[in-house]
Design a protein around this motif. Structure first.
Motif, mmCIF file in Angstrom:
data_model
loop_
_atom_site.group_PDB
_atom_site.id
_atom_site.type_symbol
_atom_site.label_atom_id
_atom_site.label_comp_id
_atom_site.label_asym_id
_atom_site.label_seq_id
_atom_site.Cartn_x
_atom_site.Cartn_y
_atom_site.Cartn_z
ATOM 1 N N GLU A 126 0.807 -1.276 0.178
ATOM 2 C CA GLU A 126 0.084 0.008 0.068
ATOM 3 C C GLU A 126 0.881 1.339 0.102
ATOM 4 O O GLU A 126 0.489 2.252 -0.587
ATOM 5 C CB GLU A 126 -1.049 -0.037 1.323
ATOM 6 C CG GLU A 126 -1.946 1.087 1.001
ATOM 7 C CD GLU A 126 -3.129 0.915 2.255
ATOM 8 O OE1 GLU A 126 -3.199 1.772 3.102
ATOM 9 O OE2 GLU A 126 -3.813 -0.239 2.043
ATOM 10 N N ILE A 127 1.951 1.249 0.762
ATOM 11 C CA ILE A 127 2.890 2.271 0.759
ATOM 12 C C ILE A 127 3.190 2.680 -0.812
ATOM 13 O O ILE A 127 3.200 3.987 -0.974
ATOM 14 C CB ILE A 127 3.897 2.343 1.531
ATOM 15 C CG1 ILE A 127 4.606 3.604 1.895
ATOM 16 C CG2 ILE A 127 5.009 1.217 1.245
ATOM 17 C CD1 ILE A 127 3.849 4.745 2.477
ATOM 18 N N ASP B 275 -5.442 8.880 4.022
ATOM 19 C CA ASP B 275 -3.890 8.848 3.679
ATOM 20 C C ASP B 275 -3.653 10.130 3.100
ATOM 21 O O ASP B 275 -2.187 10.468 3.024
ATOM 22 C CB ASP B 275 -4.021 7.659 2.572
ATOM 23 C CG ASP B 275 -4.229 6.313 2.936
ATOM 24 O OD1 ASP B 275 -3.553 6.115 3.940
ATOM 25 O OD2 ASP B 275 -4.914 5.476 2.448
ATOM 26 N N PHE B 276 -4.552 10.920 2.622
ATOM 27 C CA PHE B 276 -4.051 12.098 1.618
ATOM 28 C C PHE B 276 -5.440 13.054 2.121
ATOM 29 O O PHE B 276 -6.339 12.691 2.253
ATOM 30 C CB PHE B 276 -3.980 12.056 0.268
ATOM 31 C CG PHE B 276 -3.079 11.341 -0.248
ATOM 32 C CD1 PHE B 276 -1.697 11.403 -0.224
ATOM 33 C CD2 PHE B 276 -3.323 9.741 -0.582
ATOM 34 C CE1 PHE B 276 -0.644 10.587 -0.780
ATOM 35 C CE2 PHE B 276 -2.338 8.992 -0.939
ATOM 36 C CZ PHE B 276 -1.095 9.176 -1.181
ATOM 37 N N GLY B 277 -4.963 14.457 2.228
ATOM 38 C CA GLY B 277 -5.909 15.202 2.486
ATOM 39 C C GLY B 277 -5.489 16.592 1.506
ATOM 40 O O GLY B 277 -4.109 16.704 1.293
ATOM 41 N N LEU B 278 -6.595 17.200 1.036
ATOM 42 C CA LEU B 278 -6.405 18.513 0.283
ATOM 43 C C LEU B 278 -7.182 19.527 0.843
ATOM 44 O O LEU B 278 -8.219 19.771 0.740
ATOM 45 C CB LEU B 278 -6.885 18.315 -0.968
ATOM 46 C CG LEU B 278 -6.157 17.265 -2.030
ATOM 47 C CD1 LEU B 278 -7.050 16.770 -3.042
ATOM 48 C CD2 LEU B 278 -4.942 17.885 -2.647
ATOM 49 N N PRO B 279 -6.414 20.224 1.895
ATOM 50 C CA PRO B 279 -7.033 21.170 2.988
ATOM 51 C C PRO B 279 -7.745 22.067 2.290
ATOM 52 O O PRO B 279 -8.973 22.646 2.889
ATOM 53 C CB PRO B 279 -5.792 21.437 3.949
ATOM 54 C CG PRO B 279 -4.754 20.754 3.486
ATOM 55 C CD PRO B 279 -4.790 20.062 2.109
ATOM 56 N N ILE C 271 -8.589 11.619 1.002
ATOM 57 C CA ILE C 271 -8.422 10.448 -0.023
ATOM 58 C C ILE C 271 -7.850 9.470 0.916
ATOM 59 O O ILE C 271 -6.909 9.456 1.564
ATOM 60 C CB ILE C 271 -7.522 10.787 -0.941
ATOM 61 C CG1 ILE C 271 -8.242 11.790 -1.853
ATOM 62 C CG2 ILE C 271 -7.505 9.499 -1.955
ATOM 63 C CD1 ILE C 271 -7.481 12.530 -2.953
ATOM 64 N N GLU C 272 -8.443 8.188 0.798
ATOM 65 C CA GLU C 272 -8.139 6.983 1.382
ATOM 66 C C GLU C 272 -7.650 5.889 0.438
ATOM 67 O O GLU C 272 -8.275 5.796 -0.962
ATOM 68 C CB GLU C 272 -9.423 6.163 2.240
ATOM 69 C CG GLU C 272 -8.772 5.108 2.963
ATOM 70 C CD GLU C 272 -7.645 5.298 4.033
ATOM 71 O OE1 GLU C 272 -7.143 4.034 4.369
ATOM 72 O OE2 GLU C 272 -7.664 6.320 4.506
ATOM 73 N N VAL C 273 -6.313 5.524 0.481
ATOM 74 C CA VAL C 273 -6.150 4.438 -0.414
ATOM 75 C C VAL C 273 -6.051 3.038 -0.005
ATOM 76 O O VAL C 273 -5.467 2.813 1.056
ATOM 77 C CB VAL C 273 -4.473 4.779 -1.074
ATOM 78 C CG1 VAL C 273 -3.714 3.735 -1.970
ATOM 79 C CG2 VAL C 273 -4.325 6.189 -1.612
ATOM 80 N N LYS C 274 -6.358 2.019 -0.737
ATOM 81 C CA LYS C 274 -6.166 0.692 -0.195
ATOM 82 C C LYS C 274 -5.625 -0.146 -1.278
ATOM 83 O O LYS C 274 -5.654 0.088 -2.550
ATOM 84 C CB LYS C 274 -7.462 -0.113 -0.132
ATOM 85 C CG LYS C 274 -8.173 0.596 1.159
ATOM 86 C CD LYS C 274 -7.589 0.227 2.425
ATOM 87 C CE LYS C 274 -8.273 0.833 3.488
ATOM 88 N NZ LYS C 274 -7.371 1.158 4.583
#
Length: 93
Positions: free
Chosen positions: A32-33, A67-71, A77-80
């Protein structure tokens, strides 16, 4: 179409190119990384303020950390990473 919707369409378009981007790799993705690293590069090339999970504060009651953010856009955003050992019920949780 308002500005927020345009930005979400851009994000969607970027993420939909993930498979095409991976076709240039010389080895298979195994974790996942690795997926997160590729997506970070894809997002960062378009959004300079994208944040990775290490820099985002916890969200929700269960210590969820996306996993990610666009403030600026208030987008998470979540990644799997899914392979043959993946249990779909665990992902849904």
């Amino acid at each position: 179409v308002d500005e927020k919707e345009k930005q979400l369409n851009i994000i969607s378009s970027i993420l939909n190119r993930f498979r095409a981007c991976c076709s240039y790799l010389h080895s298979d993705i195994e974790s996942e990384i690795e997926v997160q690293d590729i997506i970070w590069i894809m997002l960062r090339s378009n959004f300079p303020k994208v944040a990775r999970e290490e820099t985002l504060r916890k969200f929700g009651l269960k210590s969820y950390r996306p996993d990610f953010g666009l403030p600026d856009m208030k987008v998470l955003i979540e990644v799997k990473f899914i392979n043959e050992k993946t249990n779909p019920k665990e992902i849904q949780e």
